[in-house]
Design an enzyme around this catalytic site. Structure first.
Site, PDB file in Angstrom:
ATOM      1  N   TYR A 133       2.707   9.958   0.833  1.00  0.00           N
ATOM      2  CA  TYR A 133       3.785   9.371   1.613  1.00  0.00           C
ATOM      3  C   TYR A 133       5.147   9.808   1.064  1.00  0.00           C
ATOM      4  O   TYR A 133       5.649   9.282   0.063  1.00  0.00           O
ATOM      5  CB  TYR A 133       3.688   7.854   1.617  1.00  0.00           C
ATOM      6  CG  TYR A 133       2.370   7.318   2.140  1.00  0.00           C
ATOM      7  CD1 TYR A 133       1.544   8.090   2.953  1.00  0.00           C
ATOM      8  CD2 TYR A 133       1.947   6.033   1.812  1.00  0.00           C
ATOM      9  CE1 TYR A 133       0.341   7.601   3.423  1.00  0.00           C
ATOM     10  CE2 TYR A 133       0.736   5.539   2.288  1.00  0.00           C
ATOM     11  CZ  TYR A 133      -0.066   6.326   3.095  1.00  0.00           C
ATOM     12  OH  TYR A 133      -1.260   5.835   3.554  1.00  0.00           O
ATOM     13  N   LYS A 160      -3.454   5.804  -3.897  1.00  0.00           N
ATOM     14  CA  LYS A 160      -4.581   6.647  -3.497  1.00  0.00           C
ATOM     15  C   LYS A 160      -4.687   7.879  -4.395  1.00  0.00           C
ATOM     16  O   LYS A 160      -3.724   8.261  -5.064  1.00  0.00           O
ATOM     17  CB  LYS A 160      -4.434   7.041  -2.027  1.00  0.00           C
ATOM     18  CG  LYS A 160      -4.287   5.808  -1.112  1.00  0.00           C
ATOM     19  CD  LYS A 160      -4.132   6.176   0.335  1.00  0.00           C
ATOM     20  CE  LYS A 160      -3.907   4.920   1.170  1.00  0.00           C
ATOM     21  NZ  LYS A 160      -2.553   4.378   0.979  1.00  0.00           N
ATOM     22  N   ASP A 185       0.840  -1.196   0.000  1.00  0.00           N
ATOM     23  CA  ASP A 185       0.000   0.000   0.000  1.00  0.00           C
ATOM     24  C   ASP A 185       0.873   1.244   0.000  1.00  0.00           C
ATOM     25  O   ASP A 185       1.833   1.347   0.780  1.00  0.00           O
ATOM     26  CB  ASP A 185      -0.905   0.028   1.224  1.00  0.00           C
ATOM     27  CG  ASP A 185      -1.699   1.331   1.288  1.00  0.00           C
ATOM     28  OD1 ASP A 185      -2.589   1.512   0.434  1.00  0.00           O
ATOM     29  OD2 ASP A 185      -1.398   2.174   2.154  1.00  0.00           O
TER      30      ASP A 185
END
Length: 325
Positions: A54, A80, A49
């Site tokens: 990030y 995402k 993920d």
């Protein structure tokens, strides 16, 4: 490693989360990131993920560099949408959370066009031709835009076969319930809301997911660190934990010690015992943390610990415990 079904995807029950490899709280070298991915792969982890947030693209680039060396059909990856990375005007101050990150900074955009751009830019950073799971990231203040724009784009991508599963990734359990009623989602990534310290997901989200066959990717299992290392300076929900939470975590730690086990083992196995949880997504910043996560998933936790946990009402009575305690 045990495997689970996430819609049409076959995934490992433990996944590797990449926020730490984007420099969350402390910088991580390229060499440590590579070693972390290699350790996870050797341990059998095949679900990964990531997100543009990030490390402001750093985690996606590092993950893509590793996964491009592996057969594409041998793993599943989620990323995402909802934030585009853009260079700010003028100098960029160091971010509060991500250290050693690039200059770009995230800008919220939950529009249809913004999501399509986000996917294209994520694929470029990853160097991959597709991802398997797409999640709308933190639309806490953008419910209407997410439903009208982001999820419309995700449904198109799923219908075209570009992605296999769609959903949302959030640090709350209330809004995903609304999404589950409004949009045909496949999964949610829920961070920090089903742990030894917080079982809020039991109120509505897990029952809705069970009824609609929606998978749960569970992150934040150690609540940003307090359930890994309770004490002064511990983090909860990405911020400094207050005294009451630290006291509760220390009480749990003492109970674990009394029964000859570790708090991390109890925290992880508690989460994985719930049938709604499809994948436990565990972050790591080096190979040692990967090995430790795997060990904690397998470490003995005596039935007497779970029985005392229940007897002392230290967890919600509705929460299933390992072994049926």
């Amino acid at each position: 490693m045990q495997r689970s079904r996430l819609g049409s995807l076959d995934v490992t029950s433990i996944g590797l989360g990449t926020a730490p490899l984007g420099g969350l709280f402390a910088p991580v070298s390229d060499a440590d990131a590579e070693a972390t991915f290699a350790a996870g792969w050797s341990a059998g982890i095949r679900f990964y993920d990531t997100a543009p947030l990030y490390g402001f693209g750093l985690a996606e680039r590092r993950l893509g560099a590793f996964l491009r060396q592996q057969p594409r059909g041998s793993y599943a990856i989620s990323t995402k949408v909802g934030r585009l990375l853009r260079a700010p005007n003028g100098a960029a101050a160091e971010d509060e959370h991500y250290k050693g990150a690039p200059r770009e900074r995230p800008v919220f955009d939950f529009s249809y066009d913004g999501v399509m751009r986000s996917v294209e830019e994520s694929l470029a950073r990853l160097g991959l031709d597709r991802v398997d799971v797409l999640l709308v990231h933190d639309p806490d203040d953008h419910y209407d835009a997410a439903v009208a724009g982001a999820f419309r784009a995700l449904q198109r991508l799923r219908s075209e076969g570009t992605v296999k599963a769609i959903g949302a990734g959030m640090n709350q359990s209330e809004m995903p319930v609304r999404f589950a009623e409004a949009v045909p989602v496949d999964c949610f990534l829920l961070a920090g809301r089903y742990t030894l310290l917080d079982q809020g997901a039991l109120d509505a989200l897990f029952p809705v997911c069970a009824a609609k066959n929606i998978g749960i990717l569970l992150g934040g299992i150690y609540n940003s660190g307090i359930l890994a290392n309770p004490g002064a300076g511990a983090k909860f929900n990405y911020e400094d934990a207050d005294a009451a939470l630290i006291a509760r975590a220390i009480e749990l730690d003492e109970l674990c010690r009394k029964h000859g086990t570790e708090l991390k083992a109890a925290a992880l196995q508690f989460c994985m015992a719930h049938p709604a949880v499809t994948v436990a997504v565990l972050g790591a910043r080096n190979a040692g943390e990967v090995a430790d996560n795997i060990a904690m998933s397998q470490a003995p936790v005596p039935p007497a610990f779970w029985q005392e946990l229940r007897a002392q009402n230290l967890v919600d009575a509705r929460a299933p415990l390992p072994g049926g305690a």
